[in-house]
Design an enzyme around this catalytic site. Structure first.
Site, mmCIF file in Angstrom:
data_model
loop_
_atom_site.group_PDB
_atom_site.id
_atom_site.type_symbol
_atom_site.label_atom_id
_atom_site.label_comp_id
_atom_site.label_asym_id
_atom_site.label_seq_id
_atom_site.Cartn_x
_atom_site.Cartn_y
_atom_site.Cartn_z
ATOM 1 N N LYS A 86 -18.119 19.469 9.787
ATOM 2 C CA LYS A 86 -19.270 18.635 9.421
ATOM 3 C C LYS A 86 -19.111 17.983 8.050
ATOM 4 C CE LYS A 86 -22.116 22.384 7.463
ATOM 5 N NZ LYS A 86 -22.293 21.817 6.127
ATOM 6 N N ASP A 87 -18.214 18.539 7.210
ATOM 7 C CA ASP A 87 -18.011 17.989 5.866
ATOM 8 C C ASP A 87 -16.902 16.943 5.810
ATOM 9 O OD1 ASP A 87 -19.987 19.608 4.774
ATOM 10 O OD2 ASP A 87 -18.593 21.225 4.297
ATOM 11 N N CYS A 113 -22.937 10.700 4.578
ATOM 12 C CA CYS A 113 -24.099 11.437 4.074
ATOM 13 C C CYS A 113 -25.373 10.597 4.031
ATOM 14 C CB CYS A 113 -23.788 11.986 2.684
ATOM 15 S SG CYS A 113 -22.418 13.129 2.682
ATOM 16 N N ARG A 151 -28.611 28.654 -3.285
ATOM 17 C CA ARG A 151 -29.824 28.105 -2.664
ATOM 18 C C ARG A 151 -30.857 29.199 -2.388
ATOM 19 N NH1 ARG A 151 -27.809 23.146 1.303
ATOM 20 N NH2 ARG A 151 -25.985 22.589 0.082
ATOM 21 N N ARG A 203 -28.829 21.576 -3.724
ATOM 22 C CA ARG A 203 -27.371 21.638 -3.643
ATOM 23 C C ARG A 203 -26.924 23.024 -4.077
ATOM 24 N NH1 ARG A 203 -23.883 17.676 -4.667
ATOM 25 N NH2 ARG A 203 -22.423 19.291 -3.978
ATOM 26 N N ARG A 213 -30.881 13.623 7.243
ATOM 27 C CA ARG A 213 -31.130 13.934 8.661
ATOM 28 C C ARG A 213 -32.158 15.044 8.799
ATOM 29 N NH1 ARG A 213 -29.484 18.189 11.400
ATOM 30 N NH2 ARG A 213 -27.972 18.713 9.789
ATOM 31 N N ARG A 214 -31.921 16.171 8.132
ATOM 32 C CA ARG A 214 -32.857 17.287 8.225
ATOM 33 C C ARG A 214 -34.237 16.899 7.704
ATOM 34 N NH1 ARG A 214 -28.635 21.658 5.740
ATOM 35 N NH2 ARG A 214 -27.683 22.407 7.681
#
Length: 302
Positions: A82-83, A240, A153, A147, A129-130
């Site tokens: 995904k990155d 992104c 987090r 981040r 997106r989220r």
């Protein structure tokens, strides 16, 4: 194989090294030589405050590793798929994937499910997106950029900087932090980003020895769904800044594909769900991407 050792390049984060160790363990089953893991600092790891899109996009987590791969300082690279940028770097090949971990999104909060969060609660997420997906469910909450690695987090949540945070289940499970999960979302409710939960292995395109070796640890089903998801992303030139969800699931001879795209402001959502034949998955996935692009024409930037 002629060589007697393999060097794996990886980000130095705790989670990235867990992924690299998984690849090392699989390789050790088919390669009798020495296998090393080399930590490589990436630009994305150095700056953990700003939004990735403002720093240059997904390549921030892979470009330094890819540079060492192209220069022959490492033999292969391990990435969270995904990155990775949508398009392959010239001279490199990403065609090997371990069996997919969970693609789902999860919520961590102080014992409150998403629907029960108080109005105005601060929800931390690192992607548009989220944020847009969640706003479609609850627009009365405050969504704030977060981040840092998973531990960072969670600490910010515990320090009351946030009331809840959204993360991928795959990372939480790999770190054995399942007890922190307050709620898990289905892929239908929150369609994940392309490649979420997939560990990808990249090598030099001309390194036939390594490519042959990697075929022994590749999970074919994961390769198929990864290709489907990334072909959609390529059409949309997803990075992104592109709020796009893509999820493919193997279903016999077919692939069930869920796709959605949001406008730049997140107010408009375009959705397509289809079943595709596996035998021409790349071309049909591109067609879905084109259809989604056409639906949203003029409402997002690519």
């Amino acid at each position: 194989m002629k060589r007697d050792n393999i060097i794996i390049g990886s980000r130095g984060s705790k989670l990235a090294l867990i992924y690299a160790e998984k690849v090392k363990n699989e390789l050790s089953k088919v390669f009798s030589g020495k296998i090393e893991i080399k930590k490589i600092i990436t630009t994305g790891d150095e700056n953990q405050k700003d939004r990735l899109s403002s720093l240059g996009g997904k390549g921030l987590f892979s470009s330094n590793i890819e540079k060492e791969l192209k220069e022959g300082k490492i033999d292969l690279a391990v990435h969270a798929l995904k990155d990775m940028p949508s398009f392959e770097t010239i001279g490199l090949k990403t065609n090997c994937f371990l069996k997919r971990n969970s693609p789902n999104e999860i919520l961590i909060s102080k014992n409150k499910k998403f629907i029960d969060l108080e109005k105005g609660s601060i929800v931390g997420t690192s992607s548009f997106r989220r944020e847009y997906q969640l706003k479609n469910i609850r627009s009365d909450l405050n969504y704030k950029l977060i981040r840092g690695n998973v531990d960072t987090r969670i600490r910010k949540l515990e320090d009351n900087e946030y009331d809840a945070i959204i993360l991928s289940k795959a990372g939480i499970e790999s770190l054995n932090l399942q007890e922190k999960i307050t709620e898990e979302f289905t892929v239908e409710k929150l369609i994940p980003c392309a490649g979420q939960g997939i560990i990808a292995i990249q090598c030099r395109e001309d390194d036939n020895e390594i490519k042959k070796l990697l075929e022994n640890i590749n999970d074919q089903e994961t390769r198929t769904v990864a290709k489907a998801e990334r072909e959609v992303l390529k059409v949309l030139e997803g990075d992104c800044d592109t709020a796009v969800g893509v999820y493919a699931k193997s279903n016999g001879k077919k692939i069930d594909l869920l796709t959605e795209l949001f406008s730049v402001d997140g107010k408009s959502r375009y959705f397509i769900k289809k079943s595709l034949q596996k035998d021409n998955i790349e071309s049909t996935s591109r067609m879905i991407g084109e259809e989604l692009k056409l639906k949203s024409k003029g409402s997002y930037k690519n």
